[in-house]
Design a protein around this motif. Structure first.
Motif, mmCIF file in Angstrom:
data_model
loop_
_atom_site.group_PDB
_atom_site.id
_atom_site.type_symbol
_atom_site.label_atom_id
_atom_site.label_comp_id
_atom_site.label_asym_id
_atom_site.label_seq_id
_atom_site.Cartn_x
_atom_site.Cartn_y
_atom_site.Cartn_z
ATOM 1 N N MET A 55 2.509 -7.857 30.011
ATOM 2 C CA MET A 55 1.479 -8.873 30.219
ATOM 3 C C MET A 55 0.100 -8.282 29.925
ATOM 4 O O MET A 55 -0.252 -7.218 30.438
ATOM 5 C CB MET A 55 1.531 -9.375 31.664
ATOM 6 N N SER A 56 -0.673 -8.947 29.058
ATOM 7 C CA SER A 56 -1.985 -8.433 28.687
ATOM 8 C C SER A 56 -2.970 -8.653 29.828
ATOM 9 O O SER A 56 -2.855 -9.611 30.589
ATOM 10 C CB SER A 56 -2.488 -9.124 27.423
ATOM 11 N N PRO A 57 -3.960 -7.756 29.957
ATOM 12 C CA PRO A 57 -4.933 -7.915 31.035
ATOM 13 C C PRO A 57 -5.815 -9.135 30.802
ATOM 14 O O PRO A 57 -5.981 -9.603 29.678
ATOM 15 C CB PRO A 57 -5.751 -6.620 30.948
ATOM 16 N N ALA A 58 -6.375 -9.659 31.886
ATOM 17 C CA ALA A 58 -7.324 -10.763 31.764
ATOM 18 C C ALA A 58 -8.552 -10.278 31.011
ATOM 19 O O ALA A 58 -8.942 -9.109 31.096
ATOM 20 C CB ALA A 58 -7.708 -11.273 33.142
ATOM 21 N N ARG A 59 -9.170 -11.191 30.246
ATOM 22 C CA ARG A 59 -10.355 -10.832 29.494
ATOM 23 C C ARG A 59 -11.445 -10.355 30.448
ATOM 24 O O ARG A 59 -11.634 -10.885 31.538
ATOM 25 C CB ARG A 59 -10.857 -12.027 28.690
ATOM 26 N N GLY A 60 -12.165 -9.333 30.011
ATOM 27 C CA GLY A 60 -13.263 -8.802 30.813
ATOM 28 C C GLY A 60 -14.478 -9.692 30.767
ATOM 29 O O GLY A 60 -14.462 -10.796 30.212
ATOM 30 N N VAL A 61 -15.549 -9.212 31.353
ATOM 31 C CA VAL A 61 -16.785 -9.978 31.496
ATOM 32 C C VAL A 61 -17.895 -9.269 30.725
ATOM 33 O O VAL A 61 -18.051 -8.047 30.831
ATOM 34 C CB VAL A 61 -17.178 -10.118 32.980
ATOM 35 N N LEU A 62 -18.653 -10.043 29.956
ATOM 36 C CA LEU A 62 -19.773 -9.497 29.193
ATOM 37 C C LEU A 62 -21.079 -9.836 29.904
ATOM 38 O O LEU A 62 -21.432 -11.005 30.053
ATOM 39 C CB LEU A 62 -19.778 -10.063 27.773
ATOM 40 N N ILE A 63 -21.792 -8.795 30.329
ATOM 41 C CA ILE A 63 -23.078 -8.946 31.010
ATOM 42 C C ILE A 63 -24.140 -8.260 30.160
ATOM 43 O O ILE A 63 -24.009 -7.078 29.825
ATOM 44 C CB ILE A 63 -23.059 -8.317 32.409
ATOM 45 N N THR A 64 -25.181 -8.987 29.791
ATOM 46 C CA THR A 64 -26.253 -8.417 28.984
ATOM 47 C C THR A 64 -27.537 -8.353 29.806
ATOM 48 O O THR A 64 -27.787 -9.220 30.649
ATOM 49 C CB THR A 64 -26.487 -9.243 27.712
ATOM 50 N N LEU A 65 -28.324 -7.322 29.555
ATOM 51 C CA LEU A 65 -29.611 -7.161 30.242
ATOM 52 C C LEU A 65 -30.713 -7.009 29.202
ATOM 53 O O LEU A 65 -30.621 -6.166 28.298
ATOM 54 C CB LEU A 65 -29.614 -5.937 31.158
ATOM 55 N N ASP A 66 -31.735 -7.841 29.343
ATOM 56 C CA ASP A 66 -32.885 -7.792 28.448
ATOM 57 C C ASP A 66 -34.152 -7.862 29.276
ATOM 58 O O ASP A 66 -34.122 -8.196 30.467
ATOM 59 C CB ASP A 66 -32.841 -8.972 27.475
ATOM 60 N N GLY A 67 -35.268 -7.579 28.646
ATOM 61 C CA GLY A 67 -36.555 -7.666 29.308
ATOM 62 C C GLY A 67 -37.578 -6.825 28.578
ATOM 63 O O GLY A 67 -37.232 -6.023 27.704
ATOM 64 N N PRO A 68 -38.840 -6.993 28.893
ATOM 65 C CA PRO A 68 -39.897 -6.235 28.229
ATOM 66 C C PRO A 68 -39.703 -4.738 28.391
ATOM 67 O O PRO A 68 -39.157 -4.269 29.402
ATOM 68 C CB PRO A 68 -41.175 -6.694 28.947
ATOM 69 N N GLY A 69 -40.134 -3.982 27.400
ATOM 70 C CA GLY A 69 -40.071 -2.532 27.503
ATOM 71 C C GLY A 69 -40.831 -2.044 28.718
ATOM 72 O O GLY A 69 -41.969 -2.456 28.935
ATOM 73 N N GLY A 70 -40.201 -1.203 29.527
ATOM 74 C CA GLY A 70 -40.835 -0.689 30.734
ATOM 75 C C GLY A 70 -40.552 -1.488 31.975
ATOM 76 O O GLY A 70 -41.025 -1.135 33.064
ATOM 77 N N VAL A 71 -39.742 -2.561 31.861
ATOM 78 C CA VAL A 71 -39.483 -3.406 33.031
ATOM 79 C C VAL A 71 -38.494 -2.765 33.997
ATOM 80 O O VAL A 71 -38.405 -3.160 35.159
ATOM 81 C CB VAL A 71 -38.981 -4.793 32.582
ATOM 82 N N GLY A 72 -37.729 -1.777 33.522
ATOM 83 C CA GLY A 72 -36.779 -1.089 34.395
ATOM 84 C C GLY A 72 -35.325 -1.366 34.075
ATOM 85 O O GLY A 72 -34.459 -1.241 34.955
ATOM 86 N N LYS A 73 -35.030 -1.704 32.815
ATOM 87 C CA LYS A 73 -33.652 -2.015 32.444
ATOM 88 C C LYS A 73 -32.709 -0.830 32.641
ATOM 89 O O LYS A 73 -31.591 -1.002 33.124
ATOM 90 C CB LYS A 73 -33.567 -2.467 30.990
ATOM 91 N N SER A 74 -33.138 0.338 32.220
ATOM 92 C CA SER A 74 -32.246 1.507 32.272
ATOM 93 C C SER A 74 -31.807 1.829 33.698
ATOM 94 O O SER A 74 -30.623 2.055 33.963
ATOM 95 C CB SER A 74 -32.936 2.728 31.651
ATOM 96 N N THR A 75 -32.756 1.827 34.620
ATOM 97 C CA THR A 75 -32.392 2.110 36.011
ATOM 98 C C THR A 75 -31.569 0.967 36.598
ATOM 99 O O THR A 75 -30.659 1.197 37.399
ATOM 100 C CB THR A 75 -33.647 2.347 36.866
ATOM 101 N N LEU A 84 -24.254 -4.443 28.788
ATOM 102 C CA LEU A 84 -24.912 -4.203 27.501
ATOM 103 C C LEU A 84 -26.430 -4.235 27.636
ATOM 104 O O LEU A 84 -27.006 -5.225 28.102
ATOM 105 C CB LEU A 84 -24.449 -5.262 26.499
ATOM 106 N N ASP A 85 -27.054 -3.157 27.218
ATOM 107 C CA ASP A 85 -28.510 -3.016 27.236
ATOM 108 C C ASP A 85 -29.087 -3.616 25.959
ATOM 109 O O ASP A 85 -28.996 -3.032 24.896
ATOM 110 C CB ASP A 85 -28.867 -1.528 27.345
ATOM 111 N N ARG A 86 -29.646 -4.807 26.057
ATOM 112 C CA ARG A 86 -30.262 -5.608 25.003
ATOM 113 C C ARG A 86 -29.215 -6.385 24.211
ATOM 114 O O ARG A 86 -28.134 -5.887 23.905
ATOM 115 C CB ARG A 86 -31.136 -4.782 24.054
#
Length: 213
Positions: A1-21, A92-94
């Protein structure tokens, strides 16, 4: 039995807003709740993606938009979709929201950007981080600028405005948008907000080529 499809979460925002952390904290929170997390960035970590990062300092307009889109579509096919098919939660970052800001700031119309990116998957959750412009500028000053979009202080407010303008276009594509004001939030608080908003079922993919704009 194949696994259930995963979830895609994307993060965007102005440079310096704190995406990496925020991404680091979100990855930790997801892992603690049993998710198998796959993190990625756009442009991708491939040789082509790194080349796109390099040329973005000098290339502009439609040429850069095409290069960014080509890297995005290739990454979806070779990295992101396989991870989702394996049941992983992709963080996903951006993604497309950044394109509708940075490439639009370079003078490419929204309609052209949507056409160039036709076929890009609709994420299950699209997170856009905001903060007060003075907060972002302080963070950039502490971190240091990394690309040409961050060298002009006025561009920070312009990025914030363009992200707000991008939201209706994204919603018409079927994006589930979560906006988070990170001005006074810790990375852990941002992560908790994101995790609590993850839908229980993956989104239905909408083909941008058939969407009324």
């Amino acid at each position: 039995m194949s696994p259930a499809r995963g979830v895609l979460i994307t993060l965007d925002g102005p440079g310096g807003v704190g995406k990496s952390t925020a991404i680091t904290a979100t990855q930790q929170a997801l892992t603690a709740t049993g998710h198998t997390v796959h993190t990625a960035t756009q442009p991708s970590a491939t040789a082509f993606g790194q080349a796109v990062r390099t040329v973005a300092q000098s290339m502009r307009g439609r040429a850069l938009a095409l290069a960014v889109a080509a890297d995005r579509l290739h990454q979806l096919e070779t990295e992101l979709r396989p991870a989702l098919a394996a049941g992983r939660t992709v963080l996903l970052d951006r993604y497309l929201p950044s394109t509708l800001v940075l490439q639009r700031a370079d003078g490419v119309p929204v309609e052209d950007l949507l056409a160039i990116n036709a076929g890009a998957d609709v994420p299950d959750l699209s997170v856009i981080l905001f903060a007060q412009a003075d907060t972002v500028l302080r963070r950039l000053a502490h971190r240091g600028t990394r690309h040409r979009f961050e060298t002009d202080p006025a561009s920070t407010q312009r990025e914030i405005d363009l992200y707000q303008e991008a939201i209706p276009h994204l919603e018409r594509l079927g994006y589930r948008i979560l906006t988070v004001d990170a001005t006074d939030l810790t990375p852990t608080e941002v992560a908790d907000t994101i995790v609590s908003a993850i839908p229980s079922r993956p989104a239905t993919v909408v083909d941008p080529t058939t969407t009324t704009r």
